[in-house]
Write an enzyme that holds these catalytic residues in place. Structure first.
Site, PDB file in Angstrom:
ATOM      1  N   LYS A 242      36.705  40.584  31.080  1.00 54.97           N
ATOM      2  CA  LYS A 242      36.234  39.786  32.013  1.00 54.97           C
ATOM      3  C   LYS A 242      34.795  38.723  30.785  1.00 54.97           C
ATOM      4  O   LYS A 242      34.623  39.440  30.118  1.00 54.97           O
ATOM      5  CB  LYS A 242      35.371  40.008  33.255  1.00 54.97           C
ATOM      6  CG  LYS A 242      36.241  40.153  34.580  1.00 54.97           C
ATOM      7  CD  LYS A 242      35.612  40.195  35.432  1.00 54.97           C
ATOM      8  CE  LYS A 242      36.790  40.590  37.099  1.00 54.97           C
ATOM      9  NZ  LYS A 242      37.760  39.244  36.809  1.00 54.97           N
ATOM     10  N   ASP A 253      33.245  45.022  42.810  1.00 56.34           N
ATOM     11  CA  ASP A 253      34.776  45.289  43.100  1.00 56.34           C
ATOM     12  C   ASP A 253      34.969  46.124  44.499  1.00 56.34           C
ATOM     13  O   ASP A 253      36.280  46.904  44.130  1.00 56.34           O
ATOM     14  CB  ASP A 253      35.394  45.297  41.803  1.00 56.34           C
ATOM     15  CG  ASP A 253      36.447  44.610  42.165  1.00 56.34           C
ATOM     16  OD1 ASP A 253      36.358  43.269  42.865  1.00 56.34           O
ATOM     17  OD2 ASP A 253      37.386  44.096  41.259  1.00 56.34           O
ATOM     18  N   ARG A 316      45.091  44.505  43.292  1.00 60.82           N
ATOM     19  CA  ARG A 316      46.732  44.535  44.574  1.00 60.82           C
ATOM     20  C   ARG A 316      47.568  45.489  43.891  1.00 60.82           C
ATOM     21  O   ARG A 316      48.542  46.525  45.065  1.00 60.82           O
ATOM     22  CB  ARG A 316      47.377  43.702  44.123  1.00 60.82           C
ATOM     23  CG  ARG A 316      47.823  42.788  43.038  1.00 60.82           C
ATOM     24  CD  ARG A 316      47.874  41.552  42.498  1.00 60.82           C
ATOM     25  NE  ARG A 316      47.156  41.042  42.256  1.00 60.82           N
ATOM     26  CZ  ARG A 316      47.233  39.433  42.101  1.00 60.82           C
ATOM     27  NH1 ARG A 316      47.974  38.771  41.589  1.00 60.82           N
ATOM     28  NH2 ARG A 316      46.051  39.120  41.839  1.00 60.82           N
TER      29      ARG A 316
HETATM   30  N1  BES Z   1      38.126  41.321  41.813  1.00 60.81           N
HETATM   31  C1  BES Z   1      38.192  40.166  40.733  1.00 60.81           C
HETATM   32  C2  BES Z   1      38.479  39.008  42.013  1.00 60.81           C
HETATM   33  C3  BES Z   1      37.189  38.567  42.418  1.00 60.81           C
HETATM   34  C4  BES Z   1      36.584  37.678  41.629  1.00 60.81           C
HETATM   35  C5  BES Z   1      36.568  38.348  43.651  1.00 60.81           C
HETATM   36  C6  BES Z   1      35.238  37.363  41.534  1.00 60.81           C
HETATM   37  C7  BES Z   1      35.577  37.837  44.186  1.00 60.81           C
HETATM   38  C8  BES Z   1      35.034  37.116  42.969  1.00 60.81           C
HETATM   39  C9  BES Z   1      40.377  40.202  40.885  1.00 60.81           C
HETATM   40  O1  BES Z   1      40.065  41.887  40.475  1.00 60.81           O
HETATM   41  C10 BES Z   1      40.679  40.221  39.481  1.00 60.81           C
HETATM   42  O2  BES Z   1      39.354  39.473  38.269  1.00 60.81           O
HETATM   43  N2  BES Z   1      41.089  38.770  40.213  1.00 60.81           N
HETATM   44  C11 BES Z   1      42.118  37.839  39.076  1.00 60.81           C
HETATM   45  C12 BES Z   1      43.122  37.589  39.107  1.00 60.81           C
HETATM   46  C13 BES Z   1      43.857  36.839  38.283  1.00 60.81           C
HETATM   47  C14 BES Z   1      44.136  37.813  37.029  1.00 60.81           C
HETATM   48  C15 BES Z   1      45.772  36.820  38.403  1.00 60.81           C
HETATM   49  C16 BES Z   1      41.442  36.713  39.530  1.00 60.81           C
HETATM   50  O3  BES Z   1      41.227  35.702  41.080  1.00 60.81           O
HETATM   51  O4  BES Z   1      41.179  35.649  38.684  1.00 60.81           O
HETATM   52 ZN    ZN Z   2      39.175  43.870  40.902  1.00 56.59          ZN
HETATM   53 ZN    ZN Z   3      40.372  42.746  38.060  1.00 55.47          ZN
END
Ligand code: BES
Ligand code: ZN
Ligand code: ZN
Length: 462
Positions: A242, A253, A316
């Site tokens: 990220k 998280d 997930r």
């Molecule tokens: N933990 C994150 C989701 C998240 C980000 C929740 C910011 C709340 C605030 C999750 O693991 C993630 O990074 N999801 C990605 C999925 C994508 C790569 C398919 C997302 O939501 O961008």
């Molecule tokens: Zn996450």
């Molecule tokens: Zn993630």
């Protein structure tokens, strides 16, 4: 300080009287007061807007009483701002409150006295409230204590809240309530068939190895309720790392895990007649030479193979095994909480959790709980036509959607693949964090949908 430390049963000194006045009936109310009070109110241009206060002077420079503007439908948050804004001291509420009003006012007060100062030299001090006689203190202690636990667990820095510490927190909670807490750690995850949890957690350092937390409480004769929480103790994104601004808050998280532990604490404190199980896959999504790679194919407990389209869609993947385990003893109900997608935040903002469910009655009851508890959620659909977006080239399904849209839905559809159709299940995609402070909702870790879920469970099984 504990959640209810600023709520007292008796006051040593004479408490100052809080006089609640309905904001929209203030003019009418004021006309019936003494000329002196009317003059004082007018001199301060006080209008009793919700949550606002006006100190009324007593003899010899003391405060005689405090006027508090309250709205008819937002009592909790009107009271929540008071412990921080009123002069320090002890207060009591004038008049007989209905039981519901008393509970709500006290819960607002308790939530308004939260401050995460474990790492600070100076700690905040708040005003105290004498608990009105009509208050249901069981519900109050259950919810205030549960929410405090959720907030603390999220707020603790990731360095001090890795998978091992999260497991310890779960075992400590279990010990307080005579519950059982089983841990399956590191290599044992592979041996005991949690390959997806292991795949996400295997890249972490020696002292942050992955773990499956399995807690059980209550009488075997009671209906089984199982809670599953995403316990990603830090989400770097993995090899698909990220950028800094998106990584910064990722200590939160494990917010899903913090929610289910907080909810479990509330359920156990209130002794709700359920057989409770809490399942938490606890991992760190680390960047390392041992980390899972894009397009790796991972086994899962249920047998379906998962293609890792994106290493940052790790939540997930760990929940796949958690939900599969949850279904094995056929509970009456499964609830999962997870800080699962940024897409849910794009859809609904940071304050409104997305609710998904395979059962209309369950969704309805959760939304109804949200209404009565002022802890709202918004239902989004498990929209079948989007299911094909998570088909994989080399595996049964991908953890990444082919489309850049509807990401909260495709994530929920992914989870649904691991849940038995016959078991009522709800998934709550939560922010778990207040991005700014509001009365009773300090910036930082937050429980969202917890009171709604507690109300639903209480109504369903009591
Ligand atoms: N933990 C994150 C989701 C998240 C980000 C929740 C910011 C709340 C605030 C999750 O693991 C993630 O990074 N999801 C990605 C999925 C994508 C790569 C398919 C997302 O939501 O961008
Ligand atoms: Zn996450
Ligand atoms: Zn993630």
């Amino acid at each position: 300080m504990a959640a209810t430390d600023y709520l007292v049963h008796k006051s040593e000194s004479d408490p100052i009287t809080l006089i609640p006045v309905l904001s929209d009936q203030f003019d009418k109310w004021l006309k019936k007061q003494t000329k002196d009070l009317q003059n004082w109110v007018n001199a301060h241009d006080y209008k009793a807007s919700p949550g606002s206060t006006l100190n009324v002077p007593g003899k010899k420079g003391s405060i005689d009483s405090v006027l508090v503007g309250v709205s008819s439908d937002n009592i909790m948050w009107d009271y929540a701002g008071l412990p921080a804004s009123l002069p320090k001291g002890t207060y009591k509420i004038k008049g007989r409150l209905k039981e519901e009003e008393a509970d709500t006012a006290c819960l607002g007060w308790a939530l308004g006295t939260y401050s995460f100062d474990w790492y600070k030299e100076s700690t905040k001090d708040f005003a105290s409230l004498v608990i009105p006689k009509s208050t249901d203190t069981t519900r109050l202690e259950a919810l205030a204590g549960g929410i405090e636990l959720t907030r603390d667990l999220i707020n603790i820095p990731a360095a001090d809240m890795g998978p091992v510490e999260l497991a310890q927190a779960a075992c400590d909670l279990a010990a307080d309530f005579d519950a059982e807490c089983t841990l399956i750690q590191d290599q044992d995850l592979v041996e005991q068939n949690f390959p997806a949890v292991y795949a996400v957690g295997k890249g972490a350092a020696d002292d942050r190895r992955p773990c499956l937390i399995d807690m059980a409480w209550g009488d075997d004769k009671n209906p089984k309720v199982t809670l599953v929480g995403k316990g990603v103790c830090f989400d770097t994104g993995g090899l698909d790392i990220k950028p800094a601004q998106f990584m910064k808050l990722m200590k939160k998280d494990m917010g899903g895990a913090a929610h289910v532990l907080g909810l479990a604490k509330a359920i156990m404190t209130a002794k709700l007649p359920v057989k409770l199980r809490v399942i938490i896959p606890a991992v760190e999504n680390a960047v390392s030479d041992k980390a899972m790679r894009p397009l790796d194919v991972v086994e899962s407990r249920k047998g379906k193979t998962i293609e890792i389209g994106h290493t940052d869609a790790e939540g997930r993947v760990v929940l796949a095994d958690g939900l599969a385990l949850a279904c094995e003893d056929k509970p009456e109900l499964i609830l999962d909480f997870a800080t699962l997608t940024g897409a849910a935040r794009v859809a609904l903002g940071t304050e409104l959790p997305a609710l998904f469910s395979n059962d209309d009655q369950l969704a309805h009851d959760l939304l109804a709980g949200g209404q009565t508890e002022d802890d709202h959620m918004w239902r989004l659909p498990l929209w079948k036509p989007y299911r094909k977006m998570i088909d994989a080239k080399t595996g049964d399904l991908s953890n990444e959607s082919t489309a850049p849209y509807g990401g909260a839905i495709t994530a929920a559809l992914f989870l649904e693949e691991f849940v038995e159709k016959s078991i009522p299940w709800a998934h709550m995609d939560v922010m778990g964090w207040n991005v700014s402070s509001k009365p009773g909702k300090p910036e930082g870790g937050e429980a969202m949908g917890l009171r709604a879920a507690f109300a639903m469970i209480k109504n369903r099984f009591n």
